[in-house]
Each structure stands twice: as C-alpha cells, then as structure tokens.
Write an enzyme that holds these catalytic residues in place. Structure first.
Site, short mmCIF file in Angstrom:
data_model
loop_
_atom_site.label_atom_id
_atom_site.label_comp_id
_atom_site.label_asym_id
_atom_site.label_seq_id
_atom_site.Cartn_x
_atom_site.Cartn_y
_atom_site.Cartn_z
N LYS A 197 0.83 -1.22 0.00
CA LYS A 197 0.00 0.00 0.00
C LYS A 197 0.86 1.27 0.00
O LYS A 197 0.63 2.19 -0.77
CB LYS A 197 -0.88 0.08 1.26
CG LYS A 197 -1.74 -1.10 1.54
CD LYS A 197 -2.39 -0.96 2.90
CE LYS A 197 -1.50 -1.30 3.97
NZ LYS A 197 -1.06 -1.21 5.12
N ARG A 256 -8.34 0.23 10.24
CA ARG A 256 -7.71 -1.05 10.56
C ARG A 256 -8.62 -1.92 11.44
O ARG A 256 -8.25 -3.04 11.79
CB ARG A 256 -6.42 -0.83 11.36
CG ARG A 256 -5.22 -0.39 10.57
CD ARG A 256 -4.39 -1.58 10.17
NE ARG A 256 -2.97 -1.60 10.45
CZ ARG A 256 -2.05 -0.77 10.03
NH1 ARG A 256 -2.34 0.29 9.37
NH2 ARG A 256 -0.79 -1.00 10.30
N ARG A 284 12.33 -0.72 10.52
CA ARG A 284 11.27 -0.38 11.46
C ARG A 284 11.32 -1.30 12.68
O ARG A 284 11.60 -2.48 12.55
CB ARG A 284 9.90 -0.53 10.78
CG ARG A 284 9.53 0.66 9.95
CD ARG A 284 8.26 0.46 9.18
NE ARG A 284 7.19 -0.21 9.90
CZ ARG A 284 5.92 -0.19 9.51
NH1 ARG A 284 5.58 0.47 8.42
NH2 ARG A 284 5.00 -0.84 10.19
N ARG A 322 1.27 -8.98 13.77
CA ARG A 322 0.55 -8.05 12.87
C ARG A 322 -0.30 -8.82 11.86
O ARG A 322 -1.41 -8.42 11.53
CB ARG A 322 1.54 -7.13 12.17
CG ARG A 322 2.02 -6.02 13.11
CD ARG A 322 3.41 -5.53 12.76
NE ARG A 322 3.50 -4.87 11.49
CZ ARG A 322 4.62 -4.81 10.77
NH1 ARG A 322 5.73 -5.41 11.19
NH2 ARG A 322 4.65 -4.16 9.63
N ARG A 346 12.58 -4.88 4.34
CA ARG A 346 12.14 -3.48 4.18
C ARG A 346 13.03 -2.52 4.97
O ARG A 346 13.44 -2.79 6.10
CB ARG A 346 10.69 -3.36 4.67
CG ARG A 346 10.16 -1.94 4.58
CD ARG A 346 8.68 -1.92 4.57
NE ARG A 346 8.09 -2.23 5.86
CZ ARG A 346 6.77 -2.20 6.08
NH1 ARG A 346 5.94 -1.90 5.09
NH2 ARG A 346 6.28 -2.50 7.27
P1 AMP Z 1 1.82 0.88 9.49
O1 AMP Z 1 2.94 1.82 9.21
O2 AMP Z 1 0.55 1.33 8.81
O3 AMP Z 1 2.17 -0.55 9.16
O4 AMP Z 1 1.52 0.93 11.07
C1 AMP Z 1 2.51 0.57 12.00
C2 AMP Z 1 1.89 0.31 13.36
O5 AMP Z 1 1.22 1.50 13.82
C3 AMP Z 1 0.83 -0.77 13.40
O6 AMP Z 1 1.38 -2.09 13.53
C4 AMP Z 1 0.03 -0.35 14.65
O7 AMP Z 1 0.74 -0.67 15.84
C5 AMP Z 1 0.02 1.17 14.52
N1 AMP Z 1 -1.12 1.63 13.70
C6 AMP Z 1 -1.06 2.28 12.50
N2 AMP Z 1 -2.29 2.55 12.04
C7 AMP Z 1 -3.15 2.05 12.95
C8 AMP Z 1 -4.56 2.00 13.03
N3 AMP Z 1 -5.34 2.53 12.06
N4 AMP Z 1 -5.12 1.41 14.12
C9 AMP Z 1 -4.37 0.87 15.11
N5 AMP Z 1 -3.02 0.88 15.09
C10 AMP Z 1 -2.41 1.47 14.02
#
Ligand code: AMP
Length: 219
Positions: free
Chosen positions: A15, A91, A162, A173, A129
């Site tokens: 994405k 999410r 990360r 996740r 990554r």
């Molecule tokens: P991402 O960069 O989108 O993969 O997000 C990294 C981490 O941020 C996730 O594994 C969650 O811990 C937190 N996170 C990001 N977006 C959300 C969301 N919409 N709801 C809950 N946790 C989130």
C-alpha cells in the site's frame, strides 16, 4: 475531480509503495498515514508517542479510541475539501464505521482499494524493508535497494529497519490483520475494489491506475 481513497491490505502488501508511486497523481489529496504519524510522535517523544510506542514494537494495534481521536482531529473541513488518501486507516471495524460516516455522502466519491495477497508471501517483503528516517520513503534490500547503501535516494536521510519489522512482530501483525479485515470489508463493501497485490510493483501500479484514472484531478 478528487476522491476519498483508502488502501486496505496486510502489512507488506505494498500500500505504502503504491501511494508513493502515485504521489504525482495523488498530490492534491491530503495524505493520512496513521503509521507515519505515530512513528513521528514516537521519534519526537511526545505524550502520544510514549503512550503508544509499546503497541508498535509488539506489532499490536493501537487502541481505537486513540486512533479514532487522531482521525477526527486530523480530518478538518479543509481535508474534506481537498480529498484524502488514507494508508493504514481503517484497521478495525470501529475505524471503518468512523471512516464511512465521515466520507460517505460527501463531495467526492469514496473508493477503497483492497490489496489482496497470500500472507505467506509477505514475510520476505517485510524482513528486507528499510524506511527513510526522514521522509518515510520505502526501500527493500533486494528488490528496491537505494543507490547508496543505507541512504535515501530522495532526501539523503538514513535508512532504518522499522522497530516492528522483526519476525515476532510480523506474526502478531498478520494475526491482527486476519482478525480485523473481514468486518472492515463488510462495512465498506459497496466501495471496495480488489487489487491482486501478489504481482510485481509495476503490474500492481497499472491496475491501481486504471481503477483510479477517472478520479484523478487532471482527468
Ligand atoms: P503501518 O505503518 O501502517 O504498518 O503501522 C505501524 C503500526 O502503527 C501498526 O502495527 C500499529 O501498531 C500502529 N497503527 C497504524 N495505524 C493504525 C490503526 N489505524 N489502528 C491501530 N493501530 C495502528
């Protein structure tokens, strides 16, 4: 013409990469990336950052009340006017309901791209990554290495792994994603277009472009 666009998909489904590749076409849209916002709060050691940092490192979702508050605060009338591309939100089912309430029956069309890919293809993508600590551009050690090792091509920032891109967090996740995705799809069903995200980046990009082309500003 603008739009309210959300990208759904498992971690590593591409994405973020597709959003970056479409950045020219999407440039008029407000970019809402909950992950980027949260990582920046953690880097700056804010109250919010301190409150959520342990969720991220364990690969767990940040609680809905925190994320939905962030969403409500961020989506101002100006954002409704410019349109949005949302990467990483919604999410959960509750987030999907907030998203739907905010953007259905608004000025522009609501489109939800679902990046579909088998989970077993994703581990290698995530373990390789690297992201830019400054502008969040995404690289991969094998499939998209930077020109100079560990340095961002775009801004010269240093590339980092990360905190949640390790085997244990990735497994958590994936499980979170599998538990949450069907209720989200149920809420947003009329707006969802599926994209086969198992193909290589350019093939996926072409599919995404053909879905979105009627809505681009220049169109
Ligand atoms: P991402 O960069 O989108 O993969 O997000 C990294 C981490 O941020 C996730 O594994 C969650 O811990 C937190 N996170 C990001 N977006 C959300 C969301 N919409 N709801 C809950 N946790 C989130």
């Amino acid at each position: 013409m603008s739009m309210y666009l959300a990208l759904l998909g498992a971690p590593g489904s591409g994405k973020g990469t597709q959003t970056e590749l479409l950045s020219t076409e999407l440039s008029g849209l407000f970019k809402f990336s909950t992950g980027d916002i949260i990582r920046s709060e953690i880097r700056n050691n804010t109250d919010l950052g301190q409150a959520v940092s342990s969720f991220l490192t364990q690969g767990k979702l940040v609680p809905d009340e925190v994320i939905i508050k962030l969403f409500e605060k961020t989506i101002t009338d100006d954002v409704l006017l410019s349109g949005i591309v949302s990467d990483g939100f919604p999410r959960t089912k509750n987030q999907a309901l907030s998203f739907l309430k905010k953007f259905s029956n608004q000025k522009y069309p609501l489109i939800v791209l679902s990046f579909d890919i088998e989970l077993d293809q994703l581990m290698n993508r995530l373990l390789g990554r690297r992201i830019c600590s400054s502008c969040n551009a995404v690289y991969h050690t094998l499939t998209k290495p930077p020109k100079v090792e560990n340095i961002c091509n775009s801004c010269g920032g240093s590339l980092i792994v990360r905190a949640d891109d390790n085997y244990e967090s990735i497994k958590v996740r994936f499980n979170e994603y599998q538990n949450e995705i069907q209720p989200i799809k149920d809420v947003l069903a009329p707006y969802i277009v599926s994209v086969d995200a198992s193909r290589d980046t350019l093939d996926v990009l072409n599919s995404v472009k053909s879905v979105l082309s009627p809505y681009f500003k220049s169109a």
